[in-house]
Design an enzyme around this catalytic site. Structure first.
Site, PDB file in Angstrom:
ATOM      1  N   HIS A 139     -10.330   1.017   2.026  1.00  0.00           N
ATOM      2  CA  HIS A 139     -10.129   2.003   3.100  1.00  0.00           C
ATOM      3  C   HIS A 139     -11.333   1.849   4.020  1.00  0.00           C
ATOM      4  CE1 HIS A 139      -8.741   5.927   4.855  1.00  0.00           C
ATOM      5  NE2 HIS A 139      -9.943   5.780   5.383  1.00  0.00           N
ATOM      6  N   HIS A 143       1.584   5.376  -1.746  1.00  0.00           N
ATOM      7  CA  HIS A 143       1.194   6.539  -2.555  1.00  0.00           C
ATOM      8  C   HIS A 143       2.446   7.120  -3.204  1.00  0.00           C
ATOM      9  CE1 HIS A 143      -2.880   6.700  -0.852  1.00  0.00           C
ATOM     10  NE2 HIS A 143      -2.283   6.166   0.205  1.00  0.00           N
ATOM     11  N   LYS A 152      -9.457  -0.528  -5.723  1.00  0.00           N
ATOM     12  CA  LYS A 152      -9.448   0.157  -4.431  1.00  0.00           C
ATOM     13  C   LYS A 152     -10.798   0.789  -4.147  1.00  0.00           C
ATOM     14  CE  LYS A 152      -7.844   2.175  -0.820  1.00  0.00           C
ATOM     15  NZ  LYS A 152      -6.723   2.071   0.078  1.00  0.00           N
ATOM     16  N   HIS A 205       0.870  -1.202   0.000  1.00  0.00           N
ATOM     17  CA  HIS A 205       0.000   0.000   0.000  1.00  0.00           C
ATOM     18  C   HIS A 205       0.893   1.235   0.000  1.00  0.00           C
ATOM     19  CE1 HIS A 205      -3.705   2.267   1.677  1.00  0.00           C
ATOM     20  NE2 HIS A 205      -2.817   3.152   1.289  1.00  0.00           N
ATOM     21  N   ASP A 243       1.566   2.635   3.515  1.00  0.00           N
ATOM     22  CA  ASP A 243       0.726   3.823   3.338  1.00  0.00           C
ATOM     23  C   ASP A 243       1.574   5.094   3.367  1.00  0.00           C
ATOM     24  OD1 ASP A 243      -1.557   5.220   2.790  1.00  0.00           O
ATOM     25  OD2 ASP A 243      -2.393   5.087   4.811  1.00  0.00           O
ATOM     26  N   HIS A 248      -4.494  -0.638   6.040  1.00  0.00           N
ATOM     27  CA  HIS A 248      -4.021   0.183   7.170  1.00  0.00           C
ATOM     28  C   HIS A 248      -4.896   0.044   8.414  1.00  0.00           C
ATOM     29  CE1 HIS A 248      -7.036   2.795   5.471  1.00  0.00           C
ATOM     30  NE2 HIS A 248      -6.250   3.334   4.567  1.00  0.00           N
TER      31      HIS A 248
HETATM   32  N1  OTD Z   1      -4.085   8.249   4.486  1.00  0.00           N
HETATM   33  N2  OTD Z   1      -3.180  10.141   3.498  1.00  0.00           N
HETATM   34  C1  OTD Z   1      -3.375   9.645   2.252  1.00  0.00           C
HETATM   35  C2  OTD Z   1      -3.914   8.423   2.080  1.00  0.00           C
HETATM   36  C3  OTD Z   1      -4.015   7.566   3.243  1.00  0.00           C
HETATM   37  O1  OTD Z   1      -6.049   6.516   3.730  1.00  0.00           O
HETATM   38  C4  OTD Z   1      -4.989   6.474   3.111  1.00  0.00           C
HETATM   39  O2  OTD Z   1      -4.694   5.531   2.374  1.00  0.00           O
HETATM   40  C5  OTD Z   1      -2.948  10.464   1.120  1.00  0.00           C
HETATM   41  O3  OTD Z   1      -2.381  11.522   1.381  1.00  0.00           O
HETATM   42  O4  OTD Z   1      -3.135  10.040  -0.047  1.00  0.00           O
HETATM   43  C6  OTD Z   1      -3.578   9.462   4.609  1.00  0.00           C
HETATM   44  O5  OTD Z   1      -3.480   9.968   5.725  1.00  0.00           O
HETATM   45 ZN    ZN Z   2      -3.091   5.093   1.607  1.00  0.00          ZN
HETATM   46 ZN    ZN Z   3      -6.837   4.714   3.095  1.00  0.00          ZN
END
Ligand code: OTD
Ligand code: ZN
Ligand code: ZN
Length: 347
Positions: free
Chosen positions: A137, A16, A100, A14, A248, A175
């Site tokens: 999520h 970004h 997702k 996971h 994450d 997460h």
């Molecule tokens: N959580 N920030 C972000 C994604 C995650 O929920 C998530 O996967 C982001 O900035 O893309 C965060 O706090």
């Molecule tokens: Zn995330």
């Molecule tokens: Zn998330």
């Protein structure tokens, strides 16, 4: 005697990576240590179709510095207008590893997420049929539900009914931040797994709020009380193959974090492995780190573990982690575990 630990090269289930200058800045931080990562689709606009995923994958590969070996595993952002035939084709082409599900409004760039699960039932049925996992999520976004309870309420009111309705759907609860999430994933029948982040193993809400508000610890799902943190640590170090690493790691430039209404996200790609070795040593479970970081994830996604290895060595001197990395989009603060780290990645 020096302590060394050699593992199969880990993967991040996971992550970004963003796009453009931020992508260029953060990608080497992951590719240095990780062989593969599931790349989240919450760009603006999101990665919705197979064509979007192909184009984004090509941008990631173009941003990869020469000599680095890294495979992005792509995901599609589920919307209420996603076409089941497009998902089926993207899967058949080997283009996507998962779809997702963001409940609309749950986290950064989730405005085009799903409001009514009934409207995506056709896509979910197709995914159950072809064996394509749904990464979730897991938080409700109902305004009345307290932010610290949103994961628990999601399990009861959304996830469990969904899985009863579609028992063949493979689900990854992303997460996990609560003991409720851990218990659900550990005990539920059927094909379910859960990812745990590095930072949720190392901080609880006190770290974020006591003695001043620390915006770089603010993320979603928000860190919970320490009893939940301890449940995450037990699960991650248990050897249960349903639990594995999804960092994450979610970069935002400092200006967007250190402000009156700061963005959610912790950027941990740079020092995640040193952090994990620290946690697993504290839990007397160094022998289980390879399962968590390198074996359980590939098994869950039907992939072979990496053949290359990575070696960590415990040294008296701390790992020289930079406070920030510079990107073309601006500086990004690296996750600070609050103490020195001594497990150096040496090869
Ligand atoms: N959580 N920030 C972000 C994604 C995650 O929920 C998530 O996967 C982001 O900035 O893309 C965060 O706090
Ligand atoms: Zn995330
Ligand atoms: Zn998330």
């Amino acid at each position: 005697m020096t302590q060394r630990l050699t593992l199969r090269r880990p993967d991040d289930w996971h992550l970004h990576l963003r796009d453009g200058a931020m992508l260029e800045g953060v990608l080497p931080e992951t590719a240095r240590h990780f062989a593969r990562a599931i790349v989240m689709p919450n760009l603006v606009p999101p990665v919705v179709t197979g064509d979007d995923a192909r184009a984004y994958r090509d941008r990631i590969l173009a941003a990869l510095p020469d000599g680095m070996d890294f495979t992005p595993l792509m995901t599609l952002y589920l919307t209420e207008t996603t076409d089941p035939a497009d998902v089926r084709a993207a899967h058949a082409d080997g283009l996507v590893t998962a779809v997702k599900l963001y409940p609309a409004g749950a986290t950064t760039n989730s405005a085009s997420g799903v409001r009514d699960l009934g409207r995506v039932r056709g896509v979910l049925e197709t995914m159950a049929e072809i064996g394509l996992p749904l990464c979730i999520h897991g938080e409700v976004t109902t305004p009345e539900v307290d932010i610290f309870d949103r994961e628990q309420v999601f399990l009861e009111t959304v996830l469990d009914p969904l899985r009863r309705d579609l028992p063949d759907l493979k689900v990854t609860l992303e997460h996990i931040t609560t003991s409720h999430g851990i218990d659900y994933v550990a005990d539920a029948p059927g094909d379910i797994a859960g990812t745990i982040t590095t930072h949720h193993l190392m901080i609880n809400r006190n770290h974020m709020l006591v003695g001043g508000i620390r915006p770089h610890y603010y993320c979603l799902p928000v860190a919970k009380r320490s009893t939940h943190q301890l449940a995450l640590r037990r699960a991650a170090t248990s050897g249960n193959p349903r639990f594995f690493l999804g960092t994450d790691s979610a970069p935002h430039v400092d200006a967007a974090k250190e402000t009156a209404c700061g963005c959610a996200g912790v950027f941990s790609a740079t020092n995640t492995l040193s952090c994990l070795a620290h946690v697993f040593e504290e839990e007397d479970a160094l022998d289980r780190l390879e399962g968590f970081a390198s074996l359980h994830g590939p098994a869950r996604y039907g992939l072979a573990p990496n053949t290359a290895t990575i070696t960590l060595e415990k040294r008296g001197t701390p790992v020289p982690v930079p406070a920030k990395i510079e990107t073309g989009a601006g500086p990004v603060t690296v996750f600070d575990p609050g103490h020195p780290l001594h497990w150096h990645v040496i090869a």
